[in-house]
Each structure stands twice: as structure tokens, then as C-alpha cells.
Design an enzyme around this catalytic site. Structure first.
Site, mmCIF file in Angstrom:
data_model
loop_
_atom_site.group_PDB
_atom_site.id
_atom_site.type_symbol
_atom_site.label_atom_id
_atom_site.label_comp_id
_atom_site.label_asym_id
_atom_site.label_seq_id
_atom_site.Cartn_x
_atom_site.Cartn_y
_atom_site.Cartn_z
ATOM 1 N N SER A 133 -9.787 1.943 2.988
ATOM 2 C CA SER A 133 -8.898 2.696 2.149
ATOM 3 C C SER A 133 -7.887 1.844 1.389
ATOM 4 C CB SER A 133 -8.135 3.718 2.990
ATOM 5 O OG SER A 133 -7.271 3.075 3.913
ATOM 6 N N SER A 180 -10.078 -0.481 7.125
ATOM 7 C CA SER A 180 -9.464 -0.268 5.812
ATOM 8 C C SER A 180 -8.765 -1.475 5.204
ATOM 9 C CB SER A 180 -8.482 0.900 5.874
ATOM 10 O OG SER A 180 -9.169 2.126 5.845
ATOM 11 N N LYS A 232 0.862 -1.179 0.000
ATOM 12 C CA LYS A 232 0.000 0.000 0.000
ATOM 13 C C LYS A 232 0.901 1.233 0.000
ATOM 14 C CE LYS A 232 -3.887 2.009 2.643
ATOM 15 N NZ LYS A 232 -4.770 1.844 3.815
#
Lengths: 95, 484
Positions: free
Chosen positions: B151, B175, B76
Site C-alpha cells: 500500500s 506494504s 505516507k
């Protein structure tokens, strides 16, 4: 709970965020909605409850006072928008 | 090859039936081919990857390889990568090649894993749909008119579309779990403090926790072995003994006490999802688990409490972005104040600005007690509910999300409706607990996730339950047709 436009401008000033005049109305509406959601917790009786600061309630660790980081000023300053002679440059503060 | 589990990939690499360079090329090629549609990656790093793959092949040849050596991974874009852009999904850091590696990046690199790129995400991890990225929304591989969740949406979509065999994510209020559920993959949020936050760009420091997104629970266990461990550079790192998370995977479920919170099966839940989760729970009962209804009476307050705590912490954490030392700076500032205000006003997107402002407000003089202090007190009540529940049950099970993947733009006009999609996930972060989301079926062609929550440091138990479930079901093997 309604956040008036003047209040929103005040918060933005505190948070050092420039908002366009055209945006302020939308922020005022959205932030008021969010505050309304948050207000739901206000009615809970918490008179005898201690605030919880950390999920595992651990205490901050201490370590020996030893140098662990080396000087990497050159590497870090290479990422800066503007530097000179090892300093970070910003607009003139004192005349 | 892209449908092979990590253990099999590892065996193939160790038997030299495939080289890490060949495997890396397969994933780089898939990632490049599908990215124009899915937008799961902000940055692909083919040169870095091929160098790392060559080094992995040398380790495999020399016999000094570990179980993860040579396997590709995508991080990420919230994890700092030395010399490689680390944008956090924001214009503010669009020009930021991090000057060091996050501990997670370093640990997986030391294990010999090959980073192929950085995945897309909501700006500063603030969002539940991935529509808040400066680099455009990620699309859900099961239906590209729908969101992948957020997210860590890029990390979940990349797994679903076979663009990487494993990715990393972070979970502040759901997330990792929510996008894993919406994309039909497995996502684990470890106990707070398990995985180092060093070099993981901070959103809400008392809630943030890194973890893996994979196809299977077994894959997650293998990665977690390498990801977690004490780190002196993270002041809240848990000094907990190292475990082998694969060790308990096959343990029988006989006698396992499973709690079903009444509050997680109420009218807010899509009845179709409720039915699938109940089917999954019945299957666990047939395997010997004992079910009992439990109450988490304060869970209705978890959304308001979460948003006060998260926004307060974010307004403080994001004050570092001032246009002076790194990141975005506005052009021709008139003075220092103008430099701060315009750099931040132009560098941050709408949702980030909304959260900074609410955070600033709840921390300001005259409002602190009514909002922030009250939130911290109710946070304790939420934690105590879980503590009470774990006196009588070993794990808690429910849905991960109240609905399946929603359409792009469906919730962008109303931030509050977006926040409510986190209803079943945020309380876990407030209490610092571990939880995993695993595929539990399909509703109208869209994946449904089941969430398993455990007590602190009980990841082995969660992975055990998830693995046993995956031995008996094949939801986790389903792949979206266009990317099968």
C-alpha cells in the site's frame, strides 16, 4: 463456501455499512471467494497449539495513575461534523 | 542533486555547499513537475517545507544540526500531521487535518528533517497495487501503465522518480517491501514494536509497523536511527536499547549463514525472478556467506491466516469511523443508525468494505473458533517455523514478490488474485520479524526485489548484508529514464 445475499446483508448490518442493492451480488461473489481462500487453513491440526495473540508475546505495560493528557476539547471538536455547547450533535435518539 | 545519497547530502549541507532551502526547492519542484503523471503525492506542503528548511538552515549555521537536519522527507498519508490533511487515502478522512503529530513525524521533525508532503496509498493501507486510493492510482515510474505496488505505493514511486530523497511507509503484510521491490528501491520493515505506532492510523494493530523507503541500505540505516525508539504512547512499543544502525554496515560477510526456504522458490515464482535471485545469492556466497536450504512448512498457510487476522483487526479498528466526531458524515441522516450506515457506506471504498465485512463475519458468534482462533493457532505454527530456522541460519533470503509490477486493472476484478501477490511477505508480519527488500536486477525492464529476513531485532545484520551487496552491485543506482 458461498455467502448468500441475505447473509451478506446481515453482515453489512452488523458492520454498520449501507450497501446499495446493486452492489450486494458483487459482494456476495467476492466475499465467497475470500472465504474459500481462508478455508485452506481449516484442515490443520491445531489441537495442542495455543493461539498467538501478539508477535513478540509481550504483556501489556502498566503505568502510574497520573494525568498525562490535557483538555483539548475545542481543538478536537473543531474537526467534528456538528457540535453545540461542547457536545457532538447526532440525529435525535429519544423522542 | 536528486541522485545524491543521504550521507553526501548531509555532508553538503554541513559544509554549507547547499542550503536546506535550496535542496527543499529542488525536491518540491521535481515533486510538483512529476506528480500529474505519477500521482505519488496526495498533498504537497511547500509553505510548511520552506519554513522548516529555514529553521534547518539556522540550525546548520548555529552548529546545532544533526546528520539528518535539512534533508527533505515525505510521509505516507497514514501518519498524522498536526494541522495538515491526513487522509489515509480515504474519502472518510478527506476533510481530516490531524490534531497532533505521529511519533514518527515528531522524531524526524526533531532531527531537523523537512516534510515536503504526504504520499498516496491504498485506502487505509489495504491493497497491493495502490489502485484502492480515493485520490486515484499511483503509476510506476518504470512503466506508467503498471502499478507501483502497495500500500505504500506513493512512497516507493516518489523515491524511484526522485521526488523525495527518503519517504516513510507502513507494512502490515508487505506494504513497504512489495512496492519497494516493484519500484526498484530499498524498503525496510523493522521488527514489530521498533517504530512507534502512535499517530499511525491503525489497520491491523498486531501486524502494522512503520519503516523507511530509500535508495540504499545505508540511507535506510541513517533514517532508522531517527525513526525508532521506545514510546510510552504506544502500548506495544518495544523497550529495546537504542542502536546505531550504521555501525555494522561494513562488517564482512564471511561465515554468515544464509537460509533459502524451498517454499519461496516453488512453481508460483516467475522463473525469471528466481534466476535473478539465485544470481544474487551466488554473489553473496562468493563474499563468504554459507548457503543452506531450509523449510518453512506452514508458509503455504500464511495468506489465509494473514487475511483472517488482518481483516478481524481492521473491522474492529475501523469501527471508530462513525460520522460523529470527525471524518465524513452523510447528508440529511434520518436517524442515528442511518447516520452510521450511510456515512460508512459512502465514506469507505470497496476493498475496505470487503475487509470490514469478512472481519465482522470471522469474529461473529458461531464462527469465531473456526476462523479467528484457528488463524491465531496457525499463526503460532508459522512463527515456530521461523524460530526453528533461526536456530541454524542468521538470515533468510528469497524473492520479495512472485512477479514484477503488473498492469493497472490487471487484478482489480479479483481480490483473491491481488492477495496472492503478498505470498512471500505476509508471514514476516505474522511472526513480527524484520525484513528488507533491495533491488536485485531487472526482468524485461522492470525491477526485481530480493527479500532478506532476520530474527527479531536483527536490523543491523540485514542492513549490513544489504549494504555489502549494494557495494558490489549497481541495481540500486538505476533510475527510470524519464525521471533520471
Amino acid at each position: 463456501m458461498v455467502l448468500e445475499k441475505e447473509k451478506v446483508e446481515g453482515i453489512a448490518r452488523l458492520a454498520r455499512l449501507e450497501l446499495k442493492t446493486t452492489e450486494i451480488e458483487a459482494y456476495s461473489r467476492d466475499l465467497s471467494r475470500i472465504l474459500e481462500l481462508i478455508e485452506e487453513m481449516k484442515g490443520v491440526n491445531t489441537a495442542d497449539v495455543a493461539p498467538m495473540e501478539h508477535p513478540l508475546e509481550i504483556r501489556a505495560r502498566l503505568r502510574e495513575d497520573q494525568v498525562t493528557e490535557t483538555d483539548q476539547r475545542g481543538k478536537y471538536q473543531a474537526l467534528a461534523p456538528a457540535t453545540a455547547d461542547g457536545f457532538y450533535l447526532v440525529p435525535k435518539v429519544i423522542e | 542533486m536528486h541522485r545524491t545519497c543521504l550521507k553526501s547530502l548531509s555532508n553538503l549541507l554541513h559544509r554549507r555547499e547547499i542550503s536546506s532551502q535550496e535542496l527543499t526547492r529542488i525536491y518540491l519542484e521535481r515533486a510538483a513537475r512529476y506528480n500529474p503523471v505519477i500521482n505519488a503525492f496526495i498533498t504537497l506542503t511547500p509553505e510548511h517545507a520552506m519554513e522548516a528548511a529555514l529553521a534547518a538552515d539556522q540550525r546548520l549555521q548555529a552548529g546545532s544540526a544533526g546528520p539528518l537536519t535539512g534533508i527533505p522527507v515525505a510521509h505516507k498519508d497514514i501518519f498524522c500531521t498536526d494541522g495538515i490533511r491526513t487522509s489515509c487515502g480515504s474519502r472518510m478522512l478527506d476533510n481530516f487535518p490531524a490534531p497532533y503529530n505521529a511519533t514518527v513525524v515528531e522524531r524526524l521533525q526533531d532531527a531537523g528533517m523537512v516534510m515536503i508532503g504526504k504520499t498516496n496509498m491504498d485506502e487505509f493501507a489495504m491493497g497491493s497495487s495502490n489502485e484502492n486510493s480515493y485520490y486515484g492510482p499511483v503509476k510506476n515510474p518504470w512503466d506508467t501503465n503498471r502499478v507501483p505496488g502497495g500500500s505504500s505505493g506513493g512512497s516507493a514511486a516518489a523515491i524511484a522518480a526522485g521526488m523525495a530523497p527518503v519517504t516513510t511507509g507502513t507494512d502490515t503484510g508487505g506494504s513497504i517491501r512489495q512496492p519497494a521491490a516493484l519500484c526498484g528501491v530499498t524498503g525496510l520493515k523493522p521488527t514489530y514494536g521498533r517504530v512507534s505506532r502512535y499517530g499511525m492510523i491503525a489497520f491491523a494493530s498486531s501486524l502494522d509497523q512503520g519503516g523507511p523507503i530509500t535508495h540504499t541500505a545505508e540511507d535506510a540505516a541513517l533514517i532508522l536511527n531517527a525513526m525508532c525508539g521506545f514510546d510510552a504512547r504506544d502500548s506495544t512499543s518495544a523497550d529495546h536499547p537504542q542502536e546505531d544502525f550504521t555501525g555494522e554496515l561494513n562488517r564482512p560477510l564471511e561465515g554468515l549463514r544464509v537460509g533459502l526456504p524451498r517454499e519461496f522458490f516453488d512453481s508460483r515464482l516467475d522463473p525469471g525472478i528466481g534466476g535473478l535471485i539465485r544470481d544474487a545469492i551466488r554473489r553473496l556466497e562468493q563474499s563468504g556467506a554459507r548457503l543452506m536450504d531450509i523449510d518453512l512448512p506452514h508458509s503455504a498457510l500464511s495468506i489465509p491466516v494473514y487475511y483472517v487476522v488482518a481483516m478481524a483487526e481492521c473491522s474492529s479498528n475501523l469501527s471508530r469511523y462513525d460520522g460523529v466526531r470527525f471524518g465524513y458524515r452523510c447528508t440529511n441522516p434520518e436517524n442515528l443508525l442511518d447516520l452510521y450506515c450511510r456515512s460508512r457506506g459512502e465514506g469507505f471504498g470497496d476493498e475496505v468494505k470487503r475487509r470490514i465485512m469478512i472481519g465482522t463475519y470471522v469474529l461473529s458468534a458461531g464462527y469465531f473458533d473456526a476462523y479467528y482462533l484457528q488463524a491465531q493457532k496457525v499463526r503460532r505454527l508459522i512463527r515456530d517455523d521461523y524460530r526453528q530456522a533461526f536456530n541454524s541460519v542468521d538470515v533468510i533470503i528469497g524473492p520479495t514478490t512472485p512477479s514484477t509490477a503488473f498492469k493497472l486493472h490487471e487484478k482489480t476484478a479479483d481480490p483473491v488474485s491481488m492477495y496472492l501477490s503478498d505470498i512471500y511477505t505476509v508471514s514476516v508480519n505474522l511472526a513480527g520479524l524484520p525484513a528488507i527488500s533491495i533491488p536485485a536486477g531487472f526482468l524485461n525492464g522492470l525491477p526485481v526485489g530480493m527479500q532478506i529476513i532476520g530474527n527479531h531485532f536483527s536490523e543491523s545484520r540485514l542492513l549490513n548484508l544489504a549494504h555489502r551487496f549494494q557495494l558490489e552491485t549497481d541495481w540500486h543506482l538505476a533510475r527510470p529514464g524519464a525521471y533520471a
